[in-house]
Scaffold this motif. Structure first.
Motif, PDB file in Angstrom:
ATOM      1  N   ASP A  55      -1.507  -4.533   8.061  1.00 31.96           N
ATOM      2  CA  ASP A  55      -2.301  -5.649   7.526  1.00 31.96           C
ATOM      3  C   ASP A  55      -1.583  -6.313   6.358  1.00 31.96           C
ATOM      4  O   ASP A  55      -1.587  -7.546   6.222  1.00 31.96           O
ATOM      5  N   TRP A  56      -0.967  -5.483   5.495  1.00 28.61           N
ATOM      6  CA  TRP A  56      -0.241  -6.036   4.344  1.00 28.61           C
ATOM      7  C   TRP A  56       0.946  -6.873   4.803  1.00 28.61           C
ATOM      8  O   TRP A  56       1.176  -7.976   4.286  1.00 28.61           O
ATOM      9  N   TYR A  57       1.688  -6.379   5.762  1.00 25.12           N
ATOM     10  CA  TYR A  57       2.807  -7.167   6.297  1.00 25.12           C
ATOM     11  C   TYR A  57       2.304  -8.504   6.839  1.00 25.12           C
ATOM     12  O   TYR A  57       2.909  -9.549   6.599  1.00 25.12           O
ATOM     13  N   LYS A  88      -0.236   4.235  13.800  1.00 27.06           N
ATOM     14  CA  LYS A  88      -1.580   4.107  13.225  1.00 27.06           C
ATOM     15  C   LYS A  88      -2.668   4.643  14.144  1.00 27.06           C
ATOM     16  O   LYS A  88      -3.812   4.820  13.709  1.00 27.06           O
ATOM     17  N   GLN A  89      -2.338   4.930  15.401  1.00 22.81           N
ATOM     18  CA  GLN A  89      -3.309   5.506  16.331  1.00 22.81           C
ATOM     19  C   GLN A  89      -3.461   7.015  16.144  1.00 22.81           C
ATOM     20  O   GLN A  89      -4.403   7.619  16.664  1.00 22.81           O
ATOM     21  N   VAL A  90      -2.554   7.623  15.412  1.00 25.74           N
ATOM     22  CA  VAL A  90      -2.539   9.081  15.259  1.00 25.74           C
ATOM     23  C   VAL A  90      -3.535   9.508  14.184  1.00 25.74           C
ATOM     24  O   VAL A  90      -3.499   8.984  13.066  1.00 25.74           O
ATOM     25  N   PRO A  91      -4.436  10.440  14.481  1.00 27.08           N
ATOM     26  CA  PRO A  91      -5.340  10.943  13.443  1.00 27.08           C
ATOM     27  C   PRO A  91      -4.557  11.467  12.248  1.00 27.08           C
ATOM     28  O   PRO A  91      -3.595  12.219  12.408  1.00 27.08           O
ATOM     29  N   GLY A  92      -4.955  11.038  11.060  1.00 27.42           N
ATOM     30  CA  GLY A  92      -4.229  11.420   9.857  1.00 27.42           C
ATOM     31  C   GLY A  92      -3.227  10.387   9.404  1.00 27.42           C
ATOM     32  O   GLY A  92      -2.643  10.513   8.332  1.00 27.42           O
ATOM     33  N   LYS A  93      -3.017   9.342  10.222  1.00 31.19           N
ATOM     34  CA  LYS A  93      -2.089   8.274   9.840  1.00 31.19           C
ATOM     35  C   LYS A  93      -2.799   6.920   9.774  1.00 31.19           C
ATOM     36  O   LYS A  93      -2.212   5.871  10.035  1.00 31.19           O
ATOM     37  N   GLU A  94      -4.059   6.964   9.387  1.00 33.06           N
ATOM     38  CA  GLU A  94      -4.839   5.723   9.324  1.00 33.06           C
ATOM     39  C   GLU A  94      -4.312   4.742   8.286  1.00 33.06           C
ATOM     40  O   GLU A  94      -4.575   3.541   8.382  1.00 33.06           O
ATOM     41  N   PHE A 124      -1.529   3.560   8.053  1.00 31.47           N
ATOM     42  CA  PHE A 124      -0.614   2.605   8.678  1.00 31.47           C
ATOM     43  C   PHE A 124      -1.326   1.322   9.096  1.00 31.47           C
ATOM     44  O   PHE A 124      -0.693   0.280   9.228  1.00 31.47           O
ATOM     45  N   TRP A 125      -2.647   1.381   9.305  1.00 32.92           N
ATOM     46  CA  TRP A 125      -3.394   0.141   9.570  1.00 32.92           C
ATOM     47  C   TRP A 125      -3.257  -0.802   8.381  1.00 32.92           C
ATOM     48  O   TRP A 125      -3.010  -2.001   8.545  1.00 32.92           O
ATOM     49  N   GLY A 126      -3.430  -0.252   7.181  1.00 30.05           N
ATOM     50  CA  GLY A 126      -3.323  -1.078   5.983  1.00 30.05           C
ATOM     51  C   GLY A 126      -1.930  -1.609   5.758  1.00 30.05           C
ATOM     52  O   GLY A 126      -1.751  -2.729   5.261  1.00 30.05           O
ATOM     53  N   PRO A 133       0.807  -1.230   0.000  1.00 29.63           N
ATOM     54  CA  PRO A 133       0.000   0.000   0.000  1.00 29.63           C
ATOM     55  C   PRO A 133       0.833   1.270   0.000  1.00 29.63           C
ATOM     56  O   PRO A 133       1.834   1.382   0.711  1.00 29.63           O
ATOM     57  N   CYS A 134       0.413   2.237  -0.800  1.00 29.87           N
ATOM     58  CA  CYS A 134       0.953   3.589  -0.689  1.00 29.87           C
ATOM     59  C   CYS A 134       0.310   4.244   0.523  1.00 29.87           C
ATOM     60  O   CYS A 134      -0.920   4.362   0.587  1.00 29.87           O
ATOM     61  N   ILE A 135       1.129   4.673   1.484  1.00 27.32           N
ATOM     62  CA  ILE A 135       0.597   5.305   2.685  1.00 27.32           C
ATOM     63  C   ILE A 135       0.644   6.827   2.590  1.00 27.32           C
ATOM     64  O   ILE A 135       0.372   7.517   3.567  1.00 27.32           O
ATOM     65  N   ALA A 136       0.985   7.340   1.407  1.00 27.71           N
ATOM     66  CA  ALA A 136       0.974   8.788   1.141  1.00 27.71           C
ATOM     67  C   ALA A 136       1.834   9.566   2.133  1.00 27.71           C
ATOM     68  O   ALA A 136       1.498  10.673   2.532  1.00 27.71           O
TER      69      ALA A 136
END
Length: 675
Positions: free
Chosen positions: A430-432, A417-423, A425-427, A334-337
């Motif tokens: 999951d990919w890993y 991934k808990q930081v607003p704006g860094k959602e 990182f959940w993906g 995933p591109c996490i931008a």
């Protein structure tokens, strides 16, 4: 049967057909400037093998004055044609199609010879542009047309004419940058004359069987930008002038609204493109923060566009489309931008890559091949460094075991991934998880690695990460003091007044976490638009709300402190640091620098200023959060050295530097590629 019937449907352009509705958008990677044309060709050919429908190169200058930088790639000589032919042949042999972007930077050109419709200096360049006269405008048109002809001669399937993001053609469109009173300025009919003339004369020069994409700014996000009616008027005229496709541009580079960073909601601007649908009869492409097949399918199936542009996702995974075709979307990296290895590199004069995929733009240099001798490899630590090393080693055929004391993989990504704006990182986590399982890697969680446990392996990789640095502030053992780990793992709930010690990346993240409560604006597009002051260009010129940004009230009063007497966030990402600063300032976070941390008590944090420790001040706070840096966790590595066990150290365990996932993943990948 496919899960993505709209995304994977062919697109008939009349004289040619695209195999699907995915465009790899233009990116300034710096590859063309290396002059290693085999490397350039392999980058694009790998994406062609990944089944993308059409690719667009990085911006190629039509002349010296229009080039983005001194030494930037141009298409002006026979040698240029010959070099680009290497790229197009490789792409065509791989079954792909490719267009060359013609980019005239105008006043954005970083050089003293830059030109523009009017002598209005850009806020992102130190060079004032020269105002073009009639002959100068004719030269720019002729040079752009000649560049398109050379691209055709080099074997490209088409060109994209860059008319958005505040570049040259865009500069003629708005009164913000066009102060002219001749036939190229004044009325909108005059201001849009140049892009129409460029497209018309380009079509005359290249004939009918050649793709011309026009990149049109559909929401400028700058004062005095275009209205929606003007966008539609221009689009209709661009179609009449001979364009094959209209692509969406979002925001000028000088806009103070984020458009592609990870905190921007997915497909945040698809609604802008949808407003143009039905107004023209040629295909329309939408863009920005489309990074999964599901998002692409949703955008297309709801009529927002005929095609989607994904640029950085093709850095993260060259085989994005192929994996979607094969029903393996969960295997797409995933591109996490994050911008850290792509745009930040571009604007720092470095070759682009990808945090998630270090092989991006290094396909000929970082080669992952089957190992000649298969080994048993232990990787201690399941953070980004350890995971990248483990996956690369497994890809090469090694037998890999991951050992981690935690109960889940991901390491510090699980806090990010808990930081607003860094959602996003959940993906990534999951990919890993998907890839580790798919590769058959043995994962042992809740396990403390020991020297005895590691003695039987052929290779041992230490990726044990970091520990919080001890700032040694008197009183830091009080009940009102917590580490960033306690906060982000929800082991501590700070009160309404919080002092954050340390203004690096973690301090900014923790502050962002503390000022938000409830749903993140990144997950709610209407809320995000209100927060940043984005409006409908049909209602407000340029898409800027006259009320400006209107964020929700902060959940807490936060003071962000640092020892250095410098601008907060100075060392954050080059293209994202301003976003983090602006986001916190909108939430009334107080920035305090140049402090000495004297002591902590029940009233809060006592500080002084400067080397003389002057002006003693109490920062009243219910809680103090320590984000004062990290140190490598090398206890196991030291024990292995004492036991005489050879090992490799990567990631934070090697260098504790602001939890640098980009460096950690790159280091892990490169190490495993050599074992």
């Amino acid at each position: 049967m496919t899960d993505y019937p709209h995304m994977l449907a062919p697109l008939d352009l009349g004289f040619t057909t695209l195999k699907n509705r995915v465009l790899m958008g233009s990116m300034h990677t710096g590859l063309e400037e290396t002059k290693d044309w085999n490397r350039v060709a392999e980058f694009y050919a790998e994406r062609a093998r990944g089944e993308v429908g059409l690719m667009v190169t990085g911006g190629i200058g039509p002349n010296l004055e229009g080039s983005v930088l001194p030494g930037a790639a141009m298409m002006v000589t026979q040698d240029d044609i010959d070099n680009h032919s290497i790229v197009t042949r490789r792409v065509h042999d791989a079954g792909g199609k490719i267009a060359m972007q013609i980019l005239h930077a105008g006043r954005y050109a970083y050089g003293p010879k830059c030109v523009a419709p009017s002598p209005v200096k850009s806020p992102i360049s130190p060079f004032p542009p020269a105002e073009l006269d009639e002959d100068g405008i004719e030269k720019q048109i002729s040079d752009i047309v000649a560049t398109a002809q050379r691209a055709q001669e080099a074997g490209y399937d088409g060109v994209e004419i860059m008319g958005s993001e505040g570049y040259f053609l865009n500069q003629f469109l708005v009164t913000h940058t066009n102060k002219r009173t001749d036939r190229w300025g004044g009325s909108y009919e005059n201001r849009m004359r140049l892009p129409i003339e460029v497209v018309r004369r380009t079509r005359e020069a290249v004939g009918t069987d050649f793709i011309i994409i026009y990149r049109l700014s559909m929401i400028d996000l700058v004062p005095n930008g275009s209205t929606h009616d003007e966008v539609v008027q221009l689009a209709k005229e661009i179609e009449k002038a001979g364009a094959t496709i209209i692509n969406t541009g979002i925001g000028w580079h000088e806009a103070r609204i984020p458009t592609i960073a990870t905190s921007v909601p997915r497909a945040a601007f698809a609604w802008v493109t949808k407003k143009l649908m039905g107004q023209v009869s040629i295909p329309v492409i939408t863009s920005n923060r489309i990074n999964t097949p599901e998002v692409a399918e949703e955008v297309l199936s709801t009529g927002c566009a005929d095609m989607v542009s994904m640029a950085r996702p093709m850095l993260a995974d060259a085989h994005f489309v192929r994996k979607a075709m094969e029903g393996k979307a969960n295997h797409i990296a995933p591109c996490i931008a994050c911008n850290q290895a792509c745009l930040d590199h571009t604007f720092s004069g470095k070759l682009s890559s990808c945090l998630v995929n270090p092989r991006a733009c290094s396909e000929t240099e970082l080669v992952v091949e089957p190992a000649s001798t298969k080994k048993s490899i232990a990787v201690v630590g399941a953070g980004p460094a350890g995971l990248s090393a483990a996956m690369t080693a497994a890809e090469r055929g090694h037998s890999v075991t991951i050992i981690d004391r935690s109960d889940e993989i991901g390491g510090q990504l699980n806090m990010a991934k808990q930081v607003p704006g860094k959602e996003e990182f959940w993906g990534l986590v999951d990919w890993y998880r998907t890839m580790v399982a798919d590769m058959g890697i043995d994962v042992r969680l809740n396990t403390e690695a020991t020297t005895e446990m590691l003695q039987g392996f052929d290779e041992v990789i230490i990726a044990t990460g970091v520990l919080p640095r001890d700032p040694a502030i008197p009183g830091q053992d009080g009940a009102n003091v917590h580490s960033y780990i306690d906060v982000l793992k929800k082991r501590a709930t700070p009160g309404k007044r919080v002092a954050v010690v340390g203004a690096g990346g973690i301090g900014f993240d923790v502050s962002e976490y503390l000022v938000h409560e409830g749903e993140s604006p990144t997950e709610n597009l209407p809320d995000w638009m209100v927060e940043w002051g984005v409006s409908d260009p049909a209602e407000h010129r340029g898409g800027l709300s006259p009320e400006g940004p209107k964020p929700e009230a902060p959940a807490r009063a936060v003071t962000l402190l640092q020892r250095k007497a410098e601008k907060h966030g100075r060392r954050l990402g080059k293209t994202t640091g301003w976003i983090h600063r602006a986001a916190l300032k909108m939430k009334n976070v107080e920035f305090v620098g140049g402090v000495n941390y004297e002591r902590i008590d029940e009233k809060g944090l006592h500080v002084s200023f400067g080397e003389a420790r002057e002006n003693p001040t109490l920062i009243e706070a219910d809680d103090i959060i320590l984000c004062a840096g990290q140190v490598p966790d090398r206890s196991l590595a030291d024990a292995l050295s004492d036991a005489g066990i050879v090992h490799h150290i990567i990631g934070g365990a090697d260098v504790a530097s602001e939890l640098d996932a980009k460096r950690a993943i790159d280091q892990g990948t490169r190490l495993a590629a050599t074992l």
